[in-house]
Scaffold this motif. Structure first.
Motif, PDB file in Angstrom:
ATOM      1  N   THR A 108      -5.929  -2.932 -14.802  1.00 58.81           N
ATOM      2  CA  THR A 108      -4.477  -3.078 -14.737  1.00 58.81           C
ATOM      3  C   THR A 108      -3.871  -1.837 -15.378  1.00 58.81           C
ATOM      4  OG1 THR A 108      -4.261  -4.238 -16.851  1.00 58.81           O
ATOM      5  CG2 THR A 108      -4.555  -5.596 -14.881  1.00 58.81           C
ATOM      6  N   ALA A 109      -2.701  -1.440 -14.889  1.00 60.61           N
ATOM      7  CA  ALA A 109      -2.053  -0.249 -15.427  1.00 60.61           C
ATOM      8  C   ALA A 109      -0.561  -0.294 -15.110  1.00 60.61           C
ATOM      9  CB  ALA A 109      -2.678   1.006 -14.833  1.00 60.61           C
ATOM     10  N   LEU A 110       0.199   0.418 -15.926  1.00 57.87           N
ATOM     11  CA  LEU A 110       1.641   0.500 -15.742  1.00 57.87           C
ATOM     12  C   LEU A 110       2.024   1.869 -15.192  1.00 57.87           C
ATOM     13  CD1 LEU A 110       2.758  -1.004 -19.159  1.00 57.87           C
ATOM     14  CD2 LEU A 110       2.779  -2.163 -16.956  1.00 57.87           C
ATOM     15  N   LYS A 111       2.995   1.868 -14.306  1.00 61.77           N
ATOM     16  CA  LYS A 111       3.579   3.112 -13.823  1.00 61.77           C
ATOM     17  C   LYS A 111       5.059   2.838 -13.614  1.00 61.77           C
ATOM     18  CE  LYS A 111       2.950   6.973 -10.748  1.00 61.77           C
ATOM     19  NZ  LYS A 111       2.083   7.580  -9.766  1.00 61.77           N
ATOM     20  N   ALA A 112       5.892   3.642 -14.245  1.00 65.09           N
ATOM     21  CA  ALA A 112       7.349   3.455 -14.183  1.00 65.09           C
ATOM     22  C   ALA A 112       7.727   2.048 -14.649  1.00 65.09           C
ATOM     23  CB  ALA A 112       7.867   3.738 -12.776  1.00 65.09           C
ATOM     24  N   GLY A 113       6.985   1.520 -15.623  1.00 67.80           N
ATOM     25  CA  GLY A 113       7.276   0.199 -16.166  1.00 67.80           C
ATOM     26  C   GLY A 113       6.859  -0.955 -15.276  1.00 67.80           C
ATOM     27  N   ARG A 114       6.147  -0.660 -14.215  1.00 64.73           N
ATOM     28  CA  ARG A 114       5.720  -1.701 -13.267  1.00 64.73           C
ATOM     29  C   ARG A 114       4.226  -1.954 -13.385  1.00 64.73           C
ATOM     30  NH1 ARG A 114       9.332   0.617  -8.274  1.00 64.73           N
ATOM     31  NH2 ARG A 114      11.311   0.064  -9.226  1.00 64.73           N
ATOM     32  N   LYS A 115       3.862  -3.216 -13.367  1.00 66.68           N
ATOM     33  CA  LYS A 115       2.458  -3.613 -13.514  1.00 66.68           C
ATOM     34  C   LYS A 115       1.743  -3.496 -12.173  1.00 66.68           C
ATOM     35  CE  LYS A 115      -0.647  -6.090 -16.022  1.00 66.68           C
ATOM     36  NZ  LYS A 115      -0.564  -6.864 -17.220  1.00 66.68           N
ATOM     37  N   ASN A 116       0.609  -2.812 -12.201  1.00 66.25           N
ATOM     38  CA  ASN A 116      -0.207  -2.625 -10.998  1.00 66.25           C
ATOM     39  C   ASN A 116      -1.614  -3.130 -11.266  1.00 66.25           C
ATOM     40  OD1 ASN A 116       1.502  -0.694  -9.112  1.00 66.25           O
ATOM     41  ND2 ASN A 116       1.836  -0.064 -11.227  1.00 66.25           N
ATOM     42  N   TYR A 117      -2.232  -3.641 -10.222  1.00 65.33           N
ATOM     43  CA  TYR A 117      -3.603  -4.140 -10.305  1.00 65.33           C
ATOM     44  C   TYR A 117      -4.465  -3.276  -9.395  1.00 65.33           C
ATOM     45  CZ  TYR A 117      -1.406  -8.128 -12.501  1.00 65.33           C
ATOM     46  OH  TYR A 117      -0.689  -8.919 -13.363  1.00 65.33           O
ATOM     47  N   LEU A 118      -5.575  -2.777  -9.934  1.00 60.02           N
ATOM     48  CA  LEU A 118      -6.494  -1.940  -9.183  1.00 60.02           C
ATOM     49  C   LEU A 118      -7.799  -2.698  -9.027  1.00 60.02           C
ATOM     50  CD1 LEU A 118      -4.443  -0.089 -10.844  1.00 60.02           C
ATOM     51  CD2 LEU A 118      -6.078   1.717 -10.466  1.00 60.02           C
ATOM     52  N   GLU A 119      -8.227  -2.888  -7.803  1.00 61.13           N
ATOM     53  CA  GLU A 119      -9.424  -3.663  -7.504  1.00 61.13           C
ATOM     54  C   GLU A 119     -10.377  -2.875  -6.619  1.00 61.13           C
ATOM     55  OE1 GLU A 119     -10.614  -7.062  -8.042  1.00 61.13           O
ATOM     56  OE2 GLU A 119      -9.238  -6.747  -9.703  1.00 61.13           O
ATOM     57  N   LEU A 120     -11.653  -3.016  -6.900  1.00 64.15           N
ATOM     58  CA  LEU A 120     -12.667  -2.462  -6.020  1.00 64.15           C
ATOM     59  C   LEU A 120     -12.788  -3.400  -4.832  1.00 64.15           C
ATOM     60  CD1 LEU A 120     -14.827  -0.339  -5.483  1.00 64.15           C
ATOM     61  CD2 LEU A 120     -16.432  -1.764  -6.746  1.00 64.15           C
ATOM     62  N   ALA A 121     -12.643  -2.859  -3.621  1.00 68.16           N
ATOM     63  CA  ALA A 121     -12.654  -3.674  -2.407  1.00 68.16           C
ATOM     64  C   ALA A 121     -14.012  -3.571  -1.729  1.00 68.16           C
ATOM     65  CB  ALA A 121     -11.548  -3.220  -1.461  1.00 68.16           C
ATOM     66  N   LEU A 122     -14.882  -4.507  -2.051  1.00 69.94           N
ATOM     67  CA  LEU A 122     -16.196  -4.598  -1.417  1.00 69.94           C
ATOM     68  C   LEU A 122     -16.248  -5.867  -0.587  1.00 69.94           C
ATOM     69  CD1 LEU A 122     -18.510  -3.700  -4.434  1.00 69.94           C
ATOM     70  CD2 LEU A 122     -17.748  -2.186  -2.609  1.00 69.94           C
ATOM     71  N   LYS A 123     -16.882  -5.792   0.567  1.00 69.44           N
ATOM     72  CA  LYS A 123     -17.042  -6.994   1.383  1.00 69.44           C
ATOM     73  C   LYS A 123     -18.152  -7.831   0.734  1.00 69.44           C
ATOM     74  CE  LYS A 123     -17.764  -8.823   5.926  1.00 69.44           C
ATOM     75  NZ  LYS A 123     -17.972  -8.567   7.332  1.00 69.44           N
ATOM     76  N   PRO A 124     -17.785  -8.976   0.172  1.00 74.93           N
ATOM     77  CA  PRO A 124     -18.756  -9.801  -0.542  1.00 74.93           C
ATOM     78  C   PRO A 124     -19.428 -10.837   0.360  1.00 74.93           C
ATOM     79  CG  PRO A 124     -16.595 -10.686  -0.872  1.00 74.93           C
ATOM     80  CD  PRO A 124     -16.433  -9.472   0.018  1.00 74.93           C
ATOM     81  N   ASP A 125     -20.394 -11.536  -0.217  1.00 78.67           N
ATOM     82  CA  ASP A 125     -21.033 -12.640   0.495  1.00 78.67           C
ATOM     83  C   ASP A 125     -20.036 -13.774   0.720  1.00 78.67           C
ATOM     84  OD1 ASP A 125     -23.422 -11.252   0.513  1.00 78.67           O
ATOM     85  OD2 ASP A 125     -24.134 -12.177  -1.336  1.00 78.67           O
ATOM     86  N   ASN A 126     -19.126 -13.967  -0.250  1.00 80.41           N
ATOM     87  CA  ASN A 126     -18.105 -15.013  -0.166  1.00 80.41           C
ATOM     88  C   ASN A 126     -16.725 -14.359  -0.083  1.00 80.41           C
ATOM     89  OD1 ASN A 126     -16.386 -17.163  -0.445  1.00 80.41           O
ATOM     90  ND2 ASN A 126     -17.059 -17.750  -2.488  1.00 80.41           N
ATOM     91  N   PRO A 127     -16.306 -13.926   1.107  1.00 78.25           N
ATOM     92  CA  PRO A 127     -15.039 -13.209   1.201  1.00 78.25           C
ATOM     93  C   PRO A 127     -13.817 -14.053   0.835  1.00 78.25           C
ATOM     94  CG  PRO A 127     -15.973 -13.534   3.384  1.00 78.25           C
ATOM     95  CD  PRO A 127     -16.982 -14.014   2.393  1.00 78.25           C
ATOM     96  N   GLU A 128     -13.870 -15.360   1.003  1.00 75.02           N
ATOM     97  CA  GLU A 128     -12.703 -16.194   0.712  1.00 75.02           C
ATOM     98  C   GLU A 128     -12.302 -16.141  -0.763  1.00 75.02           C
ATOM     99  OE1 GLU A 128     -10.271 -17.685   2.497  1.00 75.02           O
ATOM    100  OE2 GLU A 128     -11.285 -16.586   4.080  1.00 75.02           O
ATOM    101  N   ARG A 129     -13.261 -16.171  -1.667  1.00 77.21           N
ATOM    102  CA  ARG A 129     -12.928 -16.086  -3.098  1.00 77.21           C
ATOM    103  C   ARG A 129     -12.295 -14.729  -3.405  1.00 77.21           C
ATOM    104  NH1 ARG A 129     -12.970 -17.749  -8.207  1.00 77.21           N
ATOM    105  NH2 ARG A 129     -13.636 -16.320  -9.826  1.00 77.21           N
ATOM    106  N   THR A 130     -12.838 -13.675  -2.834  1.00 82.16           N
ATOM    107  CA  THR A 130     -12.288 -12.334  -3.046  1.00 82.16           C
ATOM    108  C   THR A 130     -10.870 -12.250  -2.506  1.00 82.16           C
ATOM    109  OG1 THR A 130     -14.468 -11.318  -2.985  1.00 82.16           O
ATOM    110  CG2 THR A 130     -12.598  -9.887  -2.493  1.00 82.16           C
TER     111      THR A 130
END
Length: 121
Positions: A53-75
């Motif tokens: 997680t990180a802030l830019k211009a006072g806004r909260k952003n979420y950074l996620e690694l996007a891997l195709k998992p065995d269970n895509p629905e949970r991701t």
């Protein structure tokens, strides 16, 4: 390479990317950083912990690694939750997709109408 190994390699690179791009207040799911806040949904047993997680211009952003998992629905449920949280704080969900995983991430964003940007990684 397992999902855990991929995250151990990618999260430090995502943190460096965030620093280079002017993000501050960085929290990361790795040693040496404060752990991002975990979120729970009533219908899930395990909490969702953002990769970064990180802030830019006072806004909260979420950074996620996007891997195709065995269970895509949970991701995808995790991405939907983080997308909603980011939008509530005028931020964004940034999905870092390594080679071979970008199509999965872009399709999920498009089909689920997520407030997210896919970044080739």
């Amino acid at each position: 390479m397992s999902m855990l190994e991929a995250k151990e390699t990618a999260i430090p690179e995502m943190v460096q990317w965030a620093k280079r791009n002017g993000f501050v207040g960085i929290k990361a799911n790795m040693e040496g950083y404060e752990l991002p806040t975990a979120f729970s949904r009533p219908d899930d047993e395990l909490p969702y912990v953002p990769d970064v997680t990180a802030l830019k211009a006072g806004r909260k952003n979420y950074l996620e690694l996007a891997l195709k998992p065995d269970n895509p629905e949970r991701t995808i449920r995790k991405w939907k939750l983080l997308s909603t949280l980011a939008a509530a704080k005028q931020g964004r969900l940034l999905l870092f997709a390594p080679k071979g995983h970008k199509a999965f991430a872009e399709k999920a964003v498009r089909e689920r109408q997520l407030n997210a940007r896919v970044i080739s990684f």
